[in-house]
Design a protein around this motif. Sequence first.
Motif, PDB file in Angstrom:
ATOM      1  N   UNK A  47      -2.637  -7.187 -20.885  1.00  0.00           N
ATOM      2  CA  UNK A  47      -3.639  -6.348 -20.219  1.00  0.00           C
ATOM      3  C   UNK A  47      -4.865  -6.157 -21.100  1.00  0.00           C
ATOM      4  N   UNK A  48      -4.617  -5.880 -22.376  1.00  0.00           N
ATOM      5  CA  UNK A  48      -5.725  -5.678 -23.301  1.00  0.00           C
ATOM      6  C   UNK A  48      -6.578  -6.932 -23.459  1.00  0.00           C
ATOM      7  N   UNK A  49      -5.926  -8.071 -23.538  1.00  0.00           N
ATOM      8  CA  UNK A  49      -6.665  -9.325 -23.686  1.00  0.00           C
ATOM      9  C   UNK A  49      -7.538  -9.605 -22.466  1.00  0.00           C
ATOM     10  N   UNK A  50      -6.950  -9.451 -21.292  1.00  0.00           N
ATOM     11  CA  UNK A  50      -7.688  -9.733 -20.059  1.00  0.00           C
ATOM     12  C   UNK A  50      -8.866  -8.787 -19.903  1.00  0.00           C
ATOM     13  N   UNK A  51      -8.653  -7.507 -20.153  1.00  0.00           N
ATOM     14  CA  UNK A  51      -9.749  -6.552 -20.011  1.00  0.00           C
ATOM     15  C   UNK A  51     -10.840  -6.819 -21.048  1.00  0.00           C
ATOM     16  N   UNK A  52     -10.444  -7.191 -22.250  1.00  0.00           N
ATOM     17  CA  UNK A  52     -11.432  -7.479 -23.300  1.00  0.00           C
ATOM     18  C   UNK A  52     -12.306  -8.675 -22.926  1.00  0.00           C
ATOM     19  N   UNK A  53     -11.693  -9.722 -22.382  1.00  0.00           N
ATOM     20  CA  UNK A  53     -12.446 -10.912 -21.988  1.00  0.00           C
ATOM     21  C   UNK A  53     -13.426 -10.567 -20.866  1.00  0.00           C
ATOM     22  N   UNK A  54     -12.961  -9.818 -19.872  1.00  0.00           N
ATOM     23  CA  UNK A  54     -13.832  -9.445 -18.753  1.00  0.00           C
ATOM     24  C   UNK A  54     -14.960  -8.541 -19.234  1.00  0.00           C
ATOM     25  N   UNK A  55     -14.639  -7.606 -20.120  1.00  0.00           N
ATOM     26  CA  UNK A  55     -15.648  -6.679 -20.639  1.00  0.00           C
ATOM     27  C   UNK A  55     -16.728  -7.411 -21.430  1.00  0.00           C
TER      28      UNK A  55
ATOM     29  N   UNK B 163      -1.103  -9.051 -10.638  1.00  0.00           N
ATOM     30  CA  UNK B 163      -0.427  -7.793 -10.966  1.00  0.00           C
ATOM     31  C   UNK B 163      -1.040  -7.152 -12.207  1.00  0.00           C
ATOM     32  N   UNK B 164      -1.435  -7.991 -13.151  1.00  0.00           N
ATOM     33  CA  UNK B 164      -2.073  -7.493 -14.370  1.00  0.00           C
ATOM     34  C   UNK B 164      -3.392  -6.793 -14.024  1.00  0.00           C
ATOM     35  N   UNK B 165      -4.184  -7.406 -13.166  1.00  0.00           N
ATOM     36  CA  UNK B 165      -5.453  -6.815 -12.731  1.00  0.00           C
ATOM     37  C   UNK B 165      -5.200  -5.490 -12.017  1.00  0.00           C
ATOM     38  N   UNK B 166      -4.163  -5.449 -11.189  1.00  0.00           N
ATOM     39  CA  UNK B 166      -3.831  -4.201 -10.478  1.00  0.00           C
ATOM     40  C   UNK B 166      -3.522  -3.075 -11.457  1.00  0.00           C
ATOM     41  N   UNK B 167      -2.792  -3.385 -12.529  1.00  0.00           N
ATOM     42  CA  UNK B 167      -2.450  -2.361 -13.524  1.00  0.00           C
ATOM     43  C   UNK B 167      -3.688  -1.896 -14.286  1.00  0.00           C
ATOM     44  N   UNK B 168      -4.588  -2.821 -14.585  1.00  0.00           N
ATOM     45  CA  UNK B 168      -5.842  -2.441 -15.261  1.00  0.00           C
ATOM     46  C   UNK B 168      -6.660  -1.527 -14.348  1.00  0.00           C
ATOM     47  N   UNK B 169      -6.721  -1.869 -13.074  1.00  0.00           N
ATOM     48  CA  UNK B 169      -7.464  -1.042 -12.121  1.00  0.00           C
ATOM     49  C   UNK B 169      -6.877   0.357 -12.032  1.00  0.00           C
ATOM     50  N   UNK B 170      -5.563   0.446 -12.056  1.00  0.00           N
ATOM     51  CA  UNK B 170      -4.915   1.767 -12.007  1.00  0.00           C
ATOM     52  C   UNK B 170      -5.337   2.611 -13.202  1.00  0.00           C
ATOM     53  N   UNK B 171      -5.430   2.003 -14.370  1.00  0.00           N
ATOM     54  CA  UNK B 171      -5.807   2.746 -15.567  1.00  0.00           C
ATOM     55  C   UNK B 171      -7.275   3.172 -15.554  1.00  0.00           C
ATOM     56  N   UNK B 172      -8.097   2.491 -14.752  1.00  0.00           N
ATOM     57  CA  UNK B 172      -9.525   2.791 -14.704  1.00  0.00           C
ATOM     58  C   UNK B 172      -9.895   3.767 -13.587  1.00  0.00           C
ATOM     59  N   UNK B 173      -8.916   4.279 -12.856  1.00  0.00           N
ATOM     60  CA  UNK B 173      -9.213   5.116 -11.691  1.00  0.00           C
ATOM     61  C   UNK B 173     -10.050   6.335 -12.050  1.00  0.00           C
ATOM     62  N   UNK B 174      -9.848   6.894 -13.203  1.00  0.00           N
ATOM     63  CA  UNK B 174     -10.595   8.076 -13.582  1.00  0.00           C
ATOM     64  C   UNK B 174     -11.861   7.797 -14.369  1.00  0.00           C
ATOM     65  N   UNK B 175     -12.190   6.518 -14.518  1.00  0.00           N
ATOM     66  CA  UNK B 175     -13.362   6.131 -15.293  1.00  0.00           C
ATOM     67  C   UNK B 175     -14.568   5.932 -14.375  1.00  0.00           C
ATOM     68  N   UNK B 176     -15.801   5.971 -14.891  1.00  0.00           N
ATOM     69  CA  UNK B 176     -16.990   5.785 -14.048  1.00  0.00           C
ATOM     70  C   UNK B 176     -17.264   4.314 -13.722  1.00  0.00           C
ATOM     71  N   UNK B 177     -16.431   3.423 -14.185  1.00  0.00           N
ATOM     72  CA  UNK B 177     -16.575   2.004 -13.877  1.00  0.00           C
ATOM     73  C   UNK B 177     -15.231   1.473 -13.380  1.00  0.00           C
ATOM     74  N   UNK B 178     -15.267   0.307 -12.730  1.00  0.00           N
ATOM     75  CA  UNK B 178     -14.064  -0.274 -12.158  1.00  0.00           C
ATOM     76  C   UNK B 178     -14.076  -1.783 -12.325  1.00  0.00           C
ATOM     77  N   UNK B 179     -12.942  -2.398 -12.012  1.00  0.00           N
ATOM     78  CA  UNK B 179     -12.805  -3.845 -12.083  1.00  0.00           C
ATOM     79  C   UNK B 179     -12.852  -4.381 -10.660  1.00  0.00           C
ATOM     80  N   UNK B 180     -13.858  -5.206 -10.357  1.00  0.00           N
ATOM     81  CA  UNK B 180     -14.034  -5.688  -8.987  1.00  0.00           C
ATOM     82  C   UNK B 180     -13.953  -7.210  -8.945  1.00  0.00           C
TER      83      UNK B 180
END
Length: 240
Positions: A34-42, A65-82
């Motif tokens: 999850x950390x690797x994928x989010x880091x690459x996208x970021x 499924x990995x993307x879904x879990x990252x999105x769940x963790x970002x629900x309270x953040x001002x940005x999202x994964x689209x």
Amino acid sequence: MAEPSARRKQSDQLALLDTELENLPPELRWREWMGRVEAVIFAASEPVTRSVLARVVGASCNIDLLIDDIRDELRGRPYELVAVAGGWQHRTKKAFADVVRTALGGAQQGSQGQKDLSQAEALVLMCIAYFQPITRGELSSFFGKEVSRDLIGTLRSQDFIASGPRSPQPGAPYTYVTTKTFLSQFGFDTLRDLPDFEALEDAGLLSKAKLLAGDIPAGLSGASDGDDEEPMDVSLDDER
């Protein structure tokens, strides 16, 4: 040569990267992926495709499924994964659009090289999106007014459209198609995400009858030659 050397360097780096992480228990392995994928996208300036993400995770990893879990963790953040333009990208949530616009304004717009489209430009872009591949002559016939080369040039300079295949019409004029930049800018993953044309008419946002009758704003016309001119040197890579 520099380019093959760069490819070899990237290949060597991938070979050294432990993607399977078999030494980690399943939960920690998933968290690392999850950390690797989010880091690459970021870190990426453009939407990141599935094939790129697959380089940093194990063969058994379910990227969706990995993307879904990252999105769940970002629900309270001002940005999202689209999902846009065939990949994924971090984007500010719409609720904060006015805040970002107030704080950054023209500086943010200028950094991306984008400008607001006029109503005429937006209408032509919409028609290209729905009816591509389409020639400038067909666009002019559709609107009942000449669509100028300058207007087409504006859309091309923004990388919203590119040259498509030659039309089978006499003279084989060039056609125009939308690009990945178009998908990304307007938040579409694929062209299948375009709003249904009939739904737009039902909502009163668009009238095909008015378009066919030429009931459109001024700004389409301008000095122009035939449709078979060489296209400007604007291209879109398969993957950015």
